[in-house]
Design a protein around this motif. Structure first.
Motif, short mmCIF file in Angstrom:
data_model
loop_
_atom_site.label_atom_id
_atom_site.label_comp_id
_atom_site.label_asym_id
_atom_site.label_seq_id
_atom_site.Cartn_x
_atom_site.Cartn_y
_atom_site.Cartn_z
N UNK A 197 38.63 48.60 31.23
CA UNK A 197 38.81 49.15 29.89
C UNK A 197 40.29 49.20 29.53
N UNK A 198 41.11 49.63 30.47
CA UNK A 198 42.55 49.67 30.21
C UNK A 198 43.13 48.27 30.01
N UNK A 199 42.62 47.30 30.76
CA UNK A 199 43.11 45.93 30.64
C UNK A 199 42.82 45.35 29.25
N UNK A 200 41.65 45.66 28.69
CA UNK A 200 41.32 45.17 27.35
C UNK A 200 42.24 45.81 26.30
N UNK A 201 42.48 47.10 26.45
CA UNK A 201 43.36 47.77 25.49
C UNK A 201 44.78 47.22 25.58
N UNK A 202 45.20 46.92 26.80
CA UNK A 202 46.56 46.42 27.02
C UNK A 202 46.73 44.99 26.48
N UNK A 203 45.71 44.15 26.65
CA UNK A 203 45.84 42.74 26.27
C UNK A 203 45.41 42.44 24.84
#
Length: 416
Positions: free
Chosen positions: A315-321
């Motif tokens: 979830x954090x990776x999607x928000x970051x990218x």
């Protein structure tokens, strides 16, 4: 260009049954039946109802090949027939790349029990081993079988990067075509590792679900009550072709592999950094290679393993990218329905992504009833959604810190 698809998956043999199961949101997880798992912590898995004889394999082939190879050969036959490329390939311009996390686990497990008298003898008796034991030991034997099937005399090999193998091998196969080493690549991944040794390994690190009383709902990606993944098995093989090669023969093109990337976290064999930085980097690089922006992504086929740390990390990776677009992007995990087949699952997820483009349907995340407030994106719960997607992102996260992403587009999207 993807011009052929072949699938062996829990819940159905063949691409058509695979896609129907996903669209209907049905789960294929059940109590393990391939061996007596009564003494294990986790006793659920998504098994394939696979009859090798009914799938066209001879008795000699059944005896000679491990279940992993059987899956790959049958899936490859379907993919080649689907593509219509047989008879139109230059053998020296045709290659095979296959991925696997565990290789021939079931046969090695079985043969060790035989030569050691069920573990009683430290000095094993090789006289009782199968004459095909070396083939079980070397995963390259599977790639060789597919090469012989297709009469491929170009680049042939194996990629084994754990749970990211399916994406990594398809990305490598696409690069071989881009680099001019081949016109056609038969590529994908296969694993049939539901065996005592595999179950014991994941029990030891408590990665698999202990929800044995309700196998159908055991895999719950992004749900507040998730407590580990359900093992799976299967294979997906795709036929990839160079654009002009496919065009000259009038092939139907499902989608294009437009970009891919892989990164490692150099952090832990099983742990993940909570900020999702490495997966976000892989996503960003894959989108850059595809010449796509985050806002172009219409659907994300998630890793969604149903473990506490992975789903938060992802979830954090999607928000970051993807930035703010992450909140507007439909995301789903098909592991909720077909389990986690280790190296094979990413190839199955790429196949599902291609079919999502073909049919303009986003498969759901089954068993997602109680949203984890920290997994606050659109994880498409319970029911499929009709929606066209020109650009689809599929991602994977594997033990060892591997993080991979692949971008698929409609055939004409890059030209547009």
């Amino acid at each position: 260009m993807v011009t052929g698809i072949g699938v062996i998956a829990p819940g159905g043999i063949g691409t058509k049954q695979f896609w129907e199961l996903l669209c209907e949101g049905r789960t294929a997880t059940r109590t393990i039946s391939l061996f007596d798992a009564s003494e294990f912590r986790s006793r659920v898995a998504a098994e394939c109802d696979f009859d090798p004889g009914a799938s066209g394999l001879s008795q000699r082939e059944i005896r000679r090949w491990d279940r992993t190879t059987q899956f790959a050969v049958v899936a490859a036959k379907e993919a080649l027939e689907d593509s219509g490329v047989l008879g139109e390939m230059d053998p020296y311009r045709t290659g095979v790349m296959v991925g696997t996390a565990c290789g021939m686990t079931q046969s090695l497990d079985r043969e060790y029990a035989i030569v050691s008298d069920n573990g009683k003898k430290w000095h094993v008796d090789e006289a009782h081993g199968s004459p095909y034991l070396y083939d079980y030991f070397a995963p390259s034997s599977m790639a060789a079988e597919l090469a012989w099937l297709a009469e491929a005399q170009g680049p042939v090999g194996v990629i084994s990067t754990g749970c990211t193998s399916g994406i990594d091998v398809l990305g490598h196969a696409a690069d071989l075509i881009i680099d001019g080493a081949a016109d056609v690549m038969i590529s994908g991944a296969s694993d049939a590792a539901i065996s005592p040794i595999t179950v014991a390994c994941f029990d030891a690190i408590r990665a698999t679900t202990p929800r044995n009383d309700d196998p159908a709902t055991a895999s719950r990606p992004f749900d507040r009550t998730r407590n580990g993944f359900a093992l799976g098995e299967g294979s997906a093989i795709l036929v990839l072709e160079e654009y002009q090669h496919a065009r000259r023969r009038g092939a139907r093109v499902y989608a294009e592999i437009a970009g891919h990337a892989t990164r490692a976290n150099a952090f832990s064999m099983t742990g993940l950094r909570p900020d999702g930085r490495e997966l976000a980097e892989a996503i960003t690089v894959a989108l850059d290679r595809a010449e796509a922006n985050p806002a172009d992504v219409g659907y994300v086929n998630a890793h969604g393993s149903s473990t506490k740390q992975n789903d938060l990390h992802e979830t954090m990776a999607y928000k970051r990218s993807l930035g703010e677009h992450a909140y507007r992007t439909p995301i789903s995990s098909i592991k909720s329905m077909i389990g986690h087949s280790l190296g094979a699952i990413c190839a199955l997820e790429v196949a599902a992504s291609v079919l999502a483009i073909e049919h303009a349907v986003i498969p759901p995340t089954a068993n997602l009833h109680e949203r984890d407030p920290e997994c606050d994106l659109d994880y498409v719960p319970l029911a499929a959604r009709e929606q066209a997607s020109d650009v689809v992102l599929s991602v994977a996260s594997g033990f060892g810190g591997f993080q991979s992403a692949i971008v698929l587009t409609t055939p004409d999207w890059t030209a547009r």
